[in-house]
Structure formats: structure tokens, C-alpha cells
Design an enzyme around this catalytic site. Structure first.
Site, short mmCIF file in Angstrom:
data_model
loop_
_atom_site.label_atom_id
_atom_site.label_comp_id
_atom_site.label_asym_id
_atom_site.label_seq_id
_atom_site.Cartn_x
_atom_site.Cartn_y
_atom_site.Cartn_z
N TYR A 1 46.46 30.00 97.77
CA TYR A 1 47.77 29.99 97.11
C TYR A 1 48.61 31.20 97.59
CZ TYR A 1 51.14 30.53 93.26
OH TYR A 1 52.29 30.69 92.52
N LYS B 1 47.91 28.82 82.48
CA LYS B 1 47.60 30.21 82.82
C LYS B 1 46.97 30.91 81.62
CE LYS B 1 50.19 30.08 86.63
NZ LYS B 1 51.61 29.94 86.41
P1 NAD Z 1 55.13 24.47 87.54
O1 NAD Z 1 53.89 23.90 88.11
O2 NAD Z 1 55.39 24.32 86.08
O3 NAD Z 1 56.40 23.93 88.33
C1 NAD Z 1 56.35 23.54 89.69
C2 NAD Z 1 56.97 22.18 89.77
O4 NAD Z 1 56.98 21.75 91.14
C3 NAD Z 1 56.20 21.10 88.98
O5 NAD Z 1 57.02 20.52 87.99
C4 NAD Z 1 55.79 20.11 90.04
O6 NAD Z 1 55.82 18.76 89.60
C5 NAD Z 1 56.82 20.36 91.13
N1 NAD Z 1 56.34 19.85 92.42
C6 NAD Z 1 55.11 20.02 92.96
N2 NAD Z 1 55.02 19.35 94.11
C7 NAD Z 1 56.22 18.75 94.31
C8 NAD Z 1 56.72 17.89 95.32
N3 NAD Z 1 55.97 17.52 96.35
N4 NAD Z 1 57.99 17.44 95.19
C9 NAD Z 1 58.75 17.77 94.12
N5 NAD Z 1 58.32 18.59 93.14
C10 NAD Z 1 57.07 19.07 93.22
O7 NAD Z 1 55.13 26.00 87.95
P2 NAD Z 1 56.04 27.21 87.44
O8 NAD Z 1 55.18 28.11 86.66
O9 NAD Z 1 57.30 26.71 86.86
O10 NAD Z 1 56.35 27.93 88.83
C11 NAD Z 1 57.55 27.76 89.55
C12 NAD Z 1 57.45 28.51 90.86
O11 NAD Z 1 57.21 29.90 90.63
C13 NAD Z 1 56.32 28.02 91.76
O12 NAD Z 1 56.74 28.07 93.09
C14 NAD Z 1 55.24 29.04 91.53
O13 NAD Z 1 54.34 29.12 92.62
C15 NAD Z 1 56.05 30.30 91.35
N6 NAD Z 1 55.32 31.31 90.60
C16 NAD Z 1 55.02 31.09 89.28
C17 NAD Z 1 54.30 32.03 88.57
C18 NAD Z 1 53.95 31.83 87.13
O14 NAD Z 1 53.30 32.70 86.56
N7 NAD Z 1 54.35 30.74 86.49
C19 NAD Z 1 53.88 33.22 89.20
C20 NAD Z 1 54.20 33.40 90.55
C21 NAD Z 1 54.93 32.44 91.23
#
Ligand code: NAD
Length: 325
Positions: free
Chosen positions: A148, A191
Site C-alpha cells: 500500500y 481502521k
Molecule cells: P475509502 O476506502 O473509504 O474510500 C476510497 C473509495 O475509493 C471507496 O469508496 C472505493 O469504492 C473507491 N474506489 C476504489 N476503487 C475504485 C475504482 N476502481 N473506481 C472508482 N472508485 C474506486 O477510503 P478513505 O479512508 O476515504 O480514503 C480516501 C483516500 O485517502 C484514499 O486514497 C486513501 O488511500 C487515502 N488515505 C486515507 C487514510 C485514512 O486514514 N482514511 C490515510 C492515508 C491515506
């Protein structure tokens, strides 16, 4: 009126971001594989689409001024640190980012913000739970402890190369453990804060609370509203990043569990079991964000955990009352 695309709008952070942008008067297009699980989206247009398909990305960026690229195949430790989902994580998220960078360049989108992660930081600097080193410049030589993290680092470089060669204005945010209401709380992608809230809400007073590992591993957690504030400030700045968006209030997982028990008014015995844990210590280093954006998150973890616990306890209660007996 500013036209803004949020990819991953059906997810946790995307859902909060769409709400805030809408409140600020943006016209918002959301794109995701699925609709938001917990709240109806206020996006002006919500497209169900798979961003691994370059044509979906080209359509998504049409006629927008700016893009927040949040879509990723991701989850908590139980999803990203077991190794079981590595190929999907690498393949799916890299495809999304390769496609989105190209689509933004072709459409001459004014700006794109990419949400990277604290998981890009080298494991060697996060072995001591009391003194992790996560300043932005410590990312190289690269040695993330998960695929990741490697995918995020690769994709940072994809966007940066499109900035260099195609004039795309890029901002990179390295998010540190975002939590809050309306996020995944069960099912395997949740998480630590959500998982602990769920377990505490489920438990009877005097029962047990399972923690993965010895619980002495440390993290900092940032409440969703402050994450959104940071993303907007970064997008509106001239600063490309990468920059940490996280809290500097570091806490061990055991103490986080104790905090949730206190909020819930329950006394539970911590039971340490084997499970994926990630690095031993991690904390945001906010010197750069303070210097470049003149701002850094400041809310207490306790305040955010109180709101989050209430929301998850309600979900647990609703699930109980609607499940067949
Ligand atoms: P989340 O999983 O709730 O949201 C990600 C969304 O992307 C999901 O709704 C999923 O359906 C969508 N997705 C995945 N594959 C897809 C595709 N092929 N086409 C269209 N949509 C697609 O995650 P989040 O917590 O809201 O995180 C949002 C962003 O922030 C991500 O990039 C994540 O890596 C990054 N991030 C989050 C955290 C955290 O603590 N939540 C920490 C570091 C980075």
C-alpha cells in the site's frame, strides 16, 4: 462557480469532502464504484464508474476545474498488512492513478490533489514507538513496510512527473490515520479507531477487549473535518507538497482503547491477540505544513473520538435491532 471532481466520493473522506465543497458553493461531481454506504451524497452529479478504465477517467474530468483524487483500493491494518490483498492494492490503485494523471493532463485540468499516505515512510524510522521520524524529507531512501505504501509512493511520482512534463498543477497530501463518523466500522477494511469503538460498543461492561499485538504501538489520528480543512488549504495554496496532514497527538493503541472505554463508561480487560500491526511507532511531523500553509490541525483526539464513538455505537445498536434473532 468552481467545478470540482471528487474521485472516491462514495468513501469515507470523499463523503466528508463532497459535503464541505457543496456547502462552500462548488458544483461537485463525485465518482466511485459505489454509492456512499452511510449518507446520501449531496454531489450535483454522482457517477458510478470504475476508474481503472481510462475512458471513465477521461469522462470524469470533463469540464471540471480541479480534481481531488481519493479513489484507492484500501482499508485498515486487517486489509493492507496481511499480504492477502497486495496484488489488488498495487494493481487497482496504480491503474486509477496512472489513468487519472493522464486524464488531467489531457483535459488541462487546472489542479489535481492526490491523497498519499503516511504509509510511504520507511520502516527503519518507525521502530521506536516513542520517537518515530516522519518528516517529509525522510521518505527516501524509500522502504515502506507495505505494498500500500509502495503504491502511494509510486503514484506520488506519477503525479509529480506529469507536473514536470505536462504542466499539471499537482498537490500531494500524505494523510495520517483519518477517523470520524460515516466511515467503515466493520467488514475487514475498518481502521483501529473504528474497530475499537465497535468492539467497545459491542462489549458488556466487565468483559474483554481484543487488541492486535501488545498494544504498545503508537499512532496519531486525525479527525475527518480537520483532514478536509487541510486538503482544501493545500489545494488553494501554491505549495505542491508532499506534505503531512495529520495530528501530532501520538497515543499507544492501548491508551486509545482506554480512552474509548472511558467515553463509553465501560471497564473492559485488554486482551492482546496476534494480528497485523504495521510499524511500531508513527506520528505526524507538522513543521512543513505550518511553514508552508501557516496552519496545522489542532483539535484534540478525545473530542473526535467522542463524536466517532457515539456514531459507531448507534450503528451497532441499529445493526442489533435490525438483525434477525
Ligand atoms: P475509502 O476506502 O473509504 O474510500 C476510497 C473509495 O475509493 C471507496 O469508496 C472505493 O469504492 C473507491 N474506489 C476504489 N476503487 C475504485 C475504482 N476502481 N473506481 C472508482 N472508485 C474506486 O477510503 P478513505 O479512508 O476515504 O480514503 C480516501 C483516500 O485517502 C484514499 O486514497 C486513501 O488511500 C487515502 N488515505 C486515507 C487514510 C485514512 O486514514 N482514511 C490515510 C492515508 C491515506
Amino acid at each position: 462557480m468552481r467545478r470540482t471532481l471528487v474521485t472516491g466520493a462514495g468513501g469515507f473522506i470523499g463523503g466528508h469532502l463532497v459535503k464541505r465543497l457543496h456547502r462552500e458553493g462548488h458544483w461537485v461531481r463525485g465518482v466511485d464504484l459505489k454509492r456512499h454506504e452511510f449518507v446520501p451524497s449531496v454531489a450535483d452529479e454522482f457517477v458510478i464508474g470504475d476508474l481503472r478504465d481510462a475512458r471513465v477517467c477521461a469522462d470524469a474530468v470533463r469540464d471540471v476545474d480541479e480534481v481531488f483524487q481519493l479513489a484507492a483500493d484500501m482499508g485498515g491494518a486487517g486489509f493492507v498488512f496481511t499480504g492477502d490483498n497486495d496484488a489488488d492494492i498495487m494493481h487497482n490503485s496504480a491503474l486509477i492513478n496512472l489513468n487519472m494523471a493522464r486524464a488531467c493532463a489531457t483535459a488541462k485540468t487546472q489542479a489535481v490533489l492526490f491523497t498519499s499516505s503516511a504509509c510511504i515512510y520507511p520502516e527503519r524510522n518507525q521502530l521506536d514507538p516513542e520517537n518515530p521520524e516522519c518528516s517529509e524529507e525522510s521518505a527516501y531512501p524509500a522502504a515502506p513496510d507495505s505494498e500500500y505504501g509502495w503504491e502511494k509512493l509510486f503514484s506520488e511520482r506519477v503525479y509529480e512527473s506529469f507536473a514536470r512534463n505536462h504542466g499539471v498543477t499537482v498537490h500531494v497530501a500524505r494523510l495520517h490515520n483519518i477517523f470520524g463518523p460515516a466511515g467503515t466500522w466493520r467488514g475487514g477494511r475498518e481502521k483501529a479507531p473504528a474497530a475499537i469503538c465497535r468492539k467497545v460498543a459491542h462489549a458488556e461492561d466487565g468483559g474483554e477487549l481484543e487488541i492486535w499485538g501488545d498494544g504498545e504501538q503508537t499512532r496519531s489520528f486525525l479527525y475527518a473535518d480537520e483532514c478536509i480543512e487541510g486538503l482544501l488549504r493545500l489545494m488553494r495554496s501554491d505549495f505542491p507538497g508532499p506534505v503531512n496532514i495529520g495530528s501530532e497527538e501520538m497515543i499507544s493503541i492501548n491508551d486509545l482503547a482506554r480512552m474509548v472505554m472511558e467515553i463509553a463508561g465501560k471497564r473492559l480487560e485488554l486482551k492482546h491477540v496476534a494480528g497485523p500491526q504495521g510499524v511500531r511507532g508513527r506520528n505526524s511531523d507538522n513543521r512543513l505544513i505550518r511553514r508552508e500553509l501557516g496552519w496545522a490541525p489542532s483539535a484534540t483526539l478525545r473530542a473526535g473520538m467522542e463524536t466517532t464513538y457515539r456514531w459507531i455505537a448507534d450503528q451497532v445498536e441499529n445493526a442489533r435491532s435490525t438483525s434477525p434473532t
